[in-house]
Design an enzyme around this catalytic site. Structure first.
Site, short mmCIF file in Angstrom:
data_model
loop_
_atom_site.label_atom_id
_atom_site.label_comp_id
_atom_site.label_asym_id
_atom_site.label_seq_id
_atom_site.Cartn_x
_atom_site.Cartn_y
_atom_site.Cartn_z
N ASP A 106 0.85 -1.18 0.00
CA ASP A 106 0.00 0.00 0.00
C ASP A 106 0.89 1.24 0.00
O ASP A 106 1.76 1.38 0.87
CB ASP A 106 -0.88 -0.02 1.26
CG ASP A 106 -2.25 0.57 0.99
OD1 ASP A 106 -2.31 1.66 0.41
OD2 ASP A 106 -3.26 -0.06 1.38
N ASP A 125 -2.75 4.81 -2.48
CA ASP A 125 -3.77 5.36 -1.59
C ASP A 125 -4.13 6.82 -1.87
O ASP A 125 -3.24 7.67 -2.01
CB ASP A 125 -3.22 5.27 -0.15
CG ASP A 125 -4.24 5.66 0.90
OD1 ASP A 125 -5.18 4.90 1.11
OD2 ASP A 125 -4.09 6.76 1.50
N GLU A 182 -6.26 4.14 -6.06
CA GLU A 182 -7.52 4.54 -5.44
C GLU A 182 -7.76 5.97 -5.91
O GLU A 182 -7.29 6.93 -5.30
CB GLU A 182 -7.42 4.48 -3.92
CG GLU A 182 -8.73 4.76 -3.25
CD GLU A 182 -8.61 5.09 -1.76
OE1 GLU A 182 -9.56 4.80 -1.04
OE2 GLU A 182 -7.59 5.65 -1.34
N HIS A 236 -11.52 -2.55 2.88
CA HIS A 236 -11.42 -2.20 4.30
C HIS A 236 -12.07 -0.86 4.63
O HIS A 236 -12.10 -0.47 5.80
CB HIS A 236 -9.94 -2.17 4.71
CG HIS A 236 -9.21 -1.04 4.07
ND1 HIS A 236 -8.97 -0.99 2.70
CD2 HIS A 236 -8.70 0.11 4.56
CE1 HIS A 236 -8.36 0.13 2.40
NE2 HIS A 236 -8.17 0.82 3.52
N ASP A 237 -12.55 -0.12 3.63
CA ASP A 237 -13.24 1.15 3.86
C ASP A 237 -14.75 1.03 3.69
O ASP A 237 -15.47 2.04 3.77
CB ASP A 237 -12.76 2.22 2.86
CG ASP A 237 -11.33 2.65 3.10
OD1 ASP A 237 -10.84 2.51 4.23
OD2 ASP A 237 -10.71 3.14 2.15
O1 TEU Z 1 -9.07 6.09 1.63
C1 TEU Z 1 -9.28 7.32 1.01
C2 TEU Z 1 -10.69 7.79 0.81
O2 TEU Z 1 -10.84 8.76 0.11
C3 TEU Z 1 -11.90 7.16 1.37
O3 TEU Z 1 -12.27 5.95 0.90
C4 TEU Z 1 -12.04 7.30 2.86
O4 TEU Z 1 -11.52 6.21 3.55
C5 TEU Z 1 -13.48 7.38 3.20
O5 TEU Z 1 -13.99 8.52 2.63
C6 TEU Z 1 -13.69 7.45 4.68
O6 TEU Z 1 -14.98 6.96 4.93
C7 TEU Z 1 -7.76 5.71 1.86
C8 TEU Z 1 -7.69 4.42 2.67
O7 TEU Z 1 -8.26 3.37 1.93
C9 TEU Z 1 -8.32 4.63 4.01
O8 TEU Z 1 -8.37 3.45 4.76
C10 TEU Z 1 -7.54 5.70 4.73
O9 TEU Z 1 -8.20 6.02 5.93
C11 TEU Z 1 -7.40 6.95 3.88
O10 TEU Z 1 -7.02 6.69 2.54
C12 TEU Z 1 -6.31 7.82 4.46
O11 TEU Z 1 -5.06 7.22 4.21
#
Ligand code: TEU
Ligand code: CA
Length: 559
Positions: A98, A202, A260, A332-333
């Site tokens: 990641d 990310d 992402e 995971h989100d």
């Molecule tokens: O996620 C970024 C993101 O924009 C979203 O999916 C965010 O997690 C969501 O709006 C919150 O509900 C990435 C990662 O996948 C996430 O786990 C991290 O928290 C985030 O970046 C920060 O690094």
């Protein structure tokens, strides 16, 4: 389209804290993952994405990194990681890591130095700005609630602030400062030289900023505007950095980059994922994007499978001639897909199997999130104290402030929270679902572990696990591999609300997927006659071009 080594593979996401605990401290680790490589090989996946394993204070579960080139001791050592890489490779599995480079942790030595002396070299790695008219520099709202600006520790009286699009403990990195970019690129190359196959990248579109910090018109009663709206306006600036990153890191290593990237507009897709794009591929978040959380996260709307179908079909058709997007159902989100997208009567193993057929036969490299392959559903949380996620806690607070009762706020988290899918993997019906021997695990164990677990499904030919395994094997079958990898996606016409029918087509050969999420049997007329390759239910019948599917089932047919 240029052929790449990763085309046609099936990927799997591991959330390391919750996959397997080898030393009984209640937290998953690298040696735990090594012990489950045979399982992953049996499932058939060939690419594994590890959510962050780097040194971290875990304010945002490893997405706040304090040392990019070291393994956090909770997960093990660099030697454990090297062994994981080698052992995975020996089983035909590549590892991707990641890449969290929009921000780091406030405990990173760079930020510590910046706080000690805002005029030092490392301070230039961050966005540190003076307030404007006694206020913070702009009105952007962070992803986790509240202003994106926070007083610089130790310099509160000097009207100095630092920028954080996510949690306060995640200061954003200044991509406009070239020496910082070079540091990041060197770090990426360190891992690629080690043999990592690439990265999941990310929150990457957030790296573009307007350095005058003008803010945006308010989009909510708090007078603020969501930071992602600024990000959306600046995507061309981000692209410049992303071409540079690709040229200096991924491209020379023939590495895969899976970004992402939210909200990519159709006109720019080729710059992202075309033959000369700056990423190999991006996740298809179009269904998830239907539910814009702000201005009212607590006023969420469930996304039906019908809406999911129409949205995903459109994005599949959009990229047919451009490149690949990665289909996902959960990560995971997100809450568990079975609970979130399927109608109530399909939130069970039959629904999980039918959905698996829809997901894995789509065009692009699908990512399976740990536990999805056994049909895990949302975890039930009895109180706010059972949650860990910084975002869940923020959302709970926001909901209470908006006047919801504690019960209402909790009910919403049970539907939407990121912790729903972050609970430990269910390996068996033993203590802690076989995940750990600890007295307490870092996050609670899912309520259904006695019946829903790997041990119960692994040797049952009718299980969700076996169906996933069969679908992955079909993608590797030499007779269908090319068609399933490069074949065009063609959405077919649904004849009922919860029916999902589509075709894959290459050189006059067709493969059909029909899933029925209705609570009754349906008949579907295929464009041409074929034979059943896989059926999720024994009662599925094919006569000529007519296929009959009982309630909640799916079939894969080839002509
Ligand atoms: O996620 C970024 C993101 O924009 C979203 O999916 C965010 O997690 C969501 O709006 C919150 O509900 C990435 C990662 O996948 C996430 O786990 C991290 O928290 C985030 O970046 C920060 O690094
Ligand atoms: Ca452990």
């Amino acid at each position: 389209m240029e052929q790449k080594w990763w085309h046609g593979k099936t990927a799997y996401q591991i959330y390391p804290k919750s996959f397997c605990d080898s030393n009984g401290d209640g937290i998953g680790d690298l040696r735990g993952i090594i012990s489950k490589l045979d399982y992953l090989q049996e499932l058939g996946v060939e690419l594994v994405w590890l959510s962050p394993i780097f040194k971290s204070p875990f304010v945002d579960q490893g997405y706040d990194i304090s040392d990019y080139q070291d393994i956090d001791p909770v997960f093990g050592t660099m030697a454990d990681f090297d062994e994981l890489l080698a052992q995975a490779k020996a089983r035909g599995i590549d590892i991707i890591l990641d890449l969290v480079i929009n921000h780091c942790s406030d405990k990173h030595e760079w930020f510590q130095k910046a706080c000690a002396d805002p005029n030092c070299e490392e301070a230039k790695y961050f966005y540190i700005a003076k307030g404007k008219n006694g206020q913070v520099p702009d009105n952007l709202r962070s992803y986790f609630g509240g202003s994106v600006w926070e007083p610089l520790p130790g310099h509160e009286s000097e009207d100095l602030y630092y920028l954080h699009y996510f949690a306060k403990a995640q200061p954003d990195l200044n991509w406009y400062y070239e020496p910082l970019r070079e540091k990041l690129f060197a770090m990426i190359n360190f891992w690629l030289d080690k043999g990592v196959a690439g990265f999941r990248v990310d929150a990457i579109m957030n790296i573009a900023k307007d350095l005058t910090f003008p803010g945006l018109p308010a989009d909510g009663p708090d007078g603020m505007c969501a930071a992602n709206q600024m990000t959306a306006k600046l995507s061309d600036q981000a692209a410049t950095f992303l071409y540079e990153m690709n040229d200096k890191t991924f491209k020379p290593h023939d590495a895969i980059s899976v970004a992402e990237a939210f909200g990519v507009n159709a006109a720019s897709l080729a710059n992202y994922i075309g033959d000369n794009g700056f990423f190999s591929t991006i996740f298809d978040f179009s269904a998830r994007e239907l539910n814009e959380k702000y201005p009212a996260y607590y006023r969420y709307r469930p996304v039906s499978i019908a809406k999911w179908r129409d949205t995903i079909f459109a994005s599949q058709e959009r990229v047919n001639d451009i490149g690949f997007m990665c289909p996902i159902f959960e990560n995971h989100d997100e809450p568990r897909g079975v609970s979130y997208y399927l109608p109530r009567h399909a939130q069970n193993p039959d629904g999980a199997k039918a959905f698996a057929a829809v997901l894995l036969m789509l065009r692009g490299m699908p990512f399976i999130y740990q536990g999805q392959e056994i049909g895990m559903t949302n975890t039930h949380f009895n109180s706010i104290y059972e949650f860990d996620d910084v975002n869940a806690k923020d959302n709970y607070k926001t909901a209470l402030e908006a006047g919801l009762t504690e019960q209402q706020a909790l009910d919403i988290l049970n539907i939407e929270s990121r912790d729903n899918a972050r609970t430990p993997m269910l390996w068996s019906d033993e203590k802690n679902a076989g995940f750990s021997t600890a007295a307490i695990t870092w996050l609670k164990v899912h309520q259904d572990y006695k019946t829903v677990n790997v041990a119960a499904q692994r040797h049952d030919p009718k299980s969700v696990f076996s169906f996933y395994k069969a679908l992955i094997a079909l993608k590797k079958n030499p007779e269908y591999k090319e068609l399933l990898t490069y074949g065009k996606f063609v959405g077919l016409k649904p004849n009922a609300e919860y029916v999902v029918p589509y075709a894959r087509e290459l050189n006059g050969k067709n493969l059909y997927v029909v899933a029925n999420f209705e609570d009754r049997a349906i008949e579907y007329e295929l464009p041409t006659q074929g034979k059943i390759l896989l059926a999720s239910n024994d009662a599925i019948k094919l006569e000529g071009t007519k296929v009959t599917l009982p309630a909640v089932s799916a079939v894969v047919v080839a002509d």
